[in-house]
Design a protein around this motif. Structure first.
Motif, PDB file in Angstrom:
ATOM      1  N   THR A 345       0.824  -1.226   0.000  1.00 46.18           N
ATOM      2  CA  THR A 345       0.000   0.000   0.000  1.00 46.18           C
ATOM      3  C   THR A 345       0.852   1.267   0.000  1.00 46.18           C
ATOM      4  OG1 THR A 345      -0.142  -0.108   2.421  1.00 46.18           O
ATOM      5  CG2 THR A 345      -1.937  -1.129   1.157  1.00 46.18           C
ATOM      6  N   SER A 346       2.156   1.115   0.170  1.00 46.06           N
ATOM      7  CA  SER A 346       3.086   2.250   0.122  1.00 46.06           C
ATOM      8  C   SER A 346       4.507   1.704   0.146  1.00 46.06           C
ATOM      9  CB  SER A 346       2.876   3.200   1.311  1.00 46.06           C
ATOM     10  OG  SER A 346       3.193   2.539   2.525  1.00 46.06           O
ATOM     11  N   SER A 367      -3.568  -4.852  -9.120  1.00 42.56           N
ATOM     12  CA  SER A 367      -4.432  -4.402  -8.016  1.00 42.56           C
ATOM     13  C   SER A 367      -5.120  -5.610  -7.406  1.00 42.56           C
ATOM     14  CB  SER A 367      -5.479  -3.414  -8.536  1.00 42.56           C
ATOM     15  OG  SER A 367      -4.858  -2.242  -9.034  1.00 42.56           O
ATOM     16  N   TYR A 421       5.747   2.440  -4.963  1.00 40.27           N
ATOM     17  CA  TYR A 421       4.328   2.820  -4.881  1.00 40.27           C
ATOM     18  C   TYR A 421       4.156   4.331  -5.057  1.00 40.27           C
ATOM     19  CZ  TYR A 421      -0.545   2.286  -3.376  1.00 40.27           C
ATOM     20  OH  TYR A 421      -1.937   2.261  -3.334  1.00 40.27           O
ATOM     21  N   GLU A 422       4.899   5.126  -4.297  1.00 40.11           N
ATOM     22  CA  GLU A 422       4.741   6.575  -4.360  1.00 40.11           C
ATOM     23  C   GLU A 422       5.139   7.146  -5.727  1.00 40.11           C
ATOM     24  OE1 GLU A 422       4.199   5.481  -0.398  1.00 40.11           O
ATOM     25  OE2 GLU A 422       5.902   5.005  -1.704  1.00 40.11           O
ATOM     26  N   SER A 444      -0.740   6.277 -11.166  1.00 42.70           N
ATOM     27  CA  SER A 444      -1.204   6.763  -9.849  1.00 42.70           C
ATOM     28  C   SER A 444      -1.875   5.595  -9.148  1.00 42.70           C
ATOM     29  CB  SER A 444      -2.184   7.934 -10.034  1.00 42.70           C
ATOM     30  OG  SER A 444      -1.555   9.022 -10.650  1.00 42.70           O
ATOM     31  N   PHE A 445      -1.099   4.950  -8.282  1.00 42.13           N
ATOM     32  CA  PHE A 445      -1.629   3.775  -7.593  1.00 42.13           C
ATOM     33  C   PHE A 445      -2.599   4.186  -6.483  1.00 42.13           C
ATOM     34  CE2 PHE A 445       2.732   1.973  -8.713  1.00 42.13           C
ATOM     35  CZ  PHE A 445       2.255   1.383  -9.876  1.00 42.13           C
ATOM     36  N   CYS A 446      -3.563   3.339  -6.275  1.00 40.37           N
ATOM     37  CA  CYS A 446      -4.473   3.502  -5.135  1.00 40.37           C
ATOM     38  C   CYS A 446      -4.919   2.120  -4.682  1.00 40.37           C
ATOM     39  CB  CYS A 446      -5.675   4.383  -5.508  1.00 40.37           C
ATOM     40  SG  CYS A 446      -6.714   3.712  -6.811  1.00 40.37           S
ATOM     41  N   GLY A 447      -5.161   1.967  -3.423  1.00 37.84           N
ATOM     42  CA  GLY A 447      -5.555   0.667  -2.903  1.00 37.84           C
ATOM     43  C   GLY A 447      -4.376  -0.265  -2.761  1.00 37.84           C
ATOM     44  N   THR A 448      -4.665  -1.548  -2.614  1.00 36.37           N
ATOM     45  CA  THR A 448      -3.647  -2.571  -2.358  1.00 36.37           C
ATOM     46  C   THR A 448      -3.170  -3.189  -3.661  1.00 36.37           C
ATOM     47  OG1 THR A 448      -4.643  -3.067  -0.217  1.00 36.37           O
ATOM     48  CG2 THR A 448      -3.174  -4.724  -1.151  1.00 36.37           C
TER      49      THR A 448
END
Length: 472
Positions: A345-346, A367, A421-422, A444-448
């Protein structure tokens, strides 16, 4: 004596204020002053580039002039020709001290003497001969020396051309090596940027040192060439003058001219010593990547029914119609895929997959909530960032259609996957060679996010443990 005195004055009038010798092909400029044609042209070409001006000042009175306004001074040239004719009759030069004709030559001191100098104590016991008796001998010596200087000058010119070609060849070799280094470093991406700068600095420093050496050699040769030119002009003036003028300081001139030699040219082959073999750096690449390494095992709750996982969850093989598995909403049912247990997640994460026994595979990141049925599309828009190996299509990145072909010099045995991730980046590496394979465009990642694997028949995938990967 009065005639001799007048002749001295005439010589002063007919002398060029630049070279201090009797003018050759005299020309006049705007202000009326006259110079040798070669001298005033050389003066203009040497000074004009430094000042950037088309008009320069007269060397004597500073009045402006340009080469377009040069006018041959026929009257002065006639006078000079008359003086030269008179010089042949030995009426050219008189003794400055006694104002008597210089009719004797001291072989010991290399000086012209008048009959009064002849009786002075300082020349007693010296070998004194008549000017006419030694004139021809010394003229031949001067002419022979001039021939040697011309040969020396020609050799200098050959060396200058050689050095110039070396400079051009060196620059080309440097540029070729620079492009090779840049190309290699591109494959290693951002974490090798500092190494790239270092090697380029070394290459540029090597280039500067060699160019400095070559240009220094060229400058030395150019100076030697110009010195020889000056000596040749001096000898020409000597040979065109009277016997007294020819013999004046003749031994000193010969000594200086004969001392000029052509130094041997160092013609060592030019070779660029700075090298960058990217394959030699892969150990460092692995060290950097493995700072972010995590241990990944396979998640049986996501495994397709045709896949078999080992007890430790590190080996997956394709096997049709094996034993029943519990149904799960997380399980892939369209294609033989499985996820890793790790959830991201990060941060930055890196894991490796052994593909040495597989001819076909899909590996990457996805994802957690991607489609698992028959309509799943493994593209970034649908939450997949993967690369694929197949016997038909070779290696390719599954980008938005069409896929992006990837070309490697050799098939990877161990595949490395790096997630930032960032930064929104998923990158792939061949651990075998330590080279970068592909990085997906920034997302642009979001979630797991989770590790993703698609398995093909006769192509098992293995996830090595960290302790077994020979970290350095």
């Amino acid at each position: 004596m009065g005639s001799d005195f007048s002749m001295v004055k005439i010589r002063k009038v007919t002398s060029c204020s630049i070279c201090k010798a009797m003018m050759s092909h005299p020309v006049s400029i705007n202000c009326g002053h006259s110079y040798c044609k070669f001298c005033i042209q050389s003066y203009y070409y040497n000074v004009s580039p430094k000042t950037g001006q088309e008009l320069l000042g007269c060397p004597l009175c500073s009045s402006p002039f340009s080469l377009e306004n040069l006018r041959p001074n026929k009257e002065l040239e006639t006078i000079i020709d008359m003086i030269k004719g008179m010089g042949e009759q030995d009426h050219d030069t008189v003794c400055e001290e006694h104002e008597e004709k210089l009719s004797r030559f001291c072989e010991d001191d290399g000086q012209l003497l008048c009959w009064r100098c002849y009786w002075e104590d300082q020349h007693k016991g010296h070998n004194l001969v008549g000017v006419k008796d030694v004139y021809q001998n010394y003229k031949e010596k001067l002419q022979n020396t001039m021939i040697k200087l011309r040969e020396l000058q020609e050799n200098h010119e050959v060396q200058i051309h050689f050095i110039t070609s070396q400079i051009d060849a060196w620059k080309d070799a440097i540029e070729d090596r620079r492009q090779t280094i840049k190309s290699n470093f591109k494959n290693l991406q951002s974490f090798l940027q500092e190494e790239e700068k270092f090697y380029l600095w070394r290459l540029e420093n090597e280039e500067k040192q060699m160019l400095m050496r070559l240009k220094g050699s060229k400058a030395d040769l150019q100076q030697a060439y110009e010195r020889a030119e000056c000596q040749i002009q001096e000898l020409e003036a000597k040979c065109q003058g009277s016997s007294q003028k020819l013999l004046q300081d003749v031994k000193n001139i010969l000594s200086r001219c004969e001392a000029m030699k052509l130094n041997p040219l160092e013609a060592d082959p030019l070779k660029v010593h700075t090298k960058c073999n990217v394959s030699e750096l892969y150990f460092d690449v692995k060290t950097i990547l493995r700072r972010h390494q995590v241990s990944v095992i396979l998640d049986p709750s996501t495994s397709h029914l045709d896949l078999t996982l080992s007890n430790g969850g590190r080996l997956v093989t394709y096997k049709i119609f094996h034993g029943d598995l519990q149904t799960s909403a997380k399980r892939f049912y369209g294609l033989p895929c499985v996820l890793g247990c790790a959830c991201f997640t990060s941060g930055r994460y890196y894991f490796e997959v052994s593909v040495e026994n597989a001819t076909s595979w899909d590996v990457g990141i996805c994802s957690e909530n991607v489609q698992r049925g028959f309509n799943m599309k493994k593209e970034p828009e649908f939450g997949f960032w993967t690369i694929k190996m197949s016997e038909e299509g070779g290696l390719e990145a599954l980008t938005s259609a069409p896929a992006t072909p990837l070309h490697l010099s050799e098939k990877p045995q161990i595949l490395g996957v790096l997630l930032d991730y960032e930064a929104g980046a998923v990158s792939f590496y061949s651990v075998t060679t330590g080279s970068h394979i592909y990085t997906f465009p920034k997302a642009s990642f979001c979630g797991t996010l989770r590790p993703f694997f698609q398995v093909y028949q006769y192509s098992p995938l293995f996830l090595p443990t960290i302790s077994n990967q020979g970290k350095m």
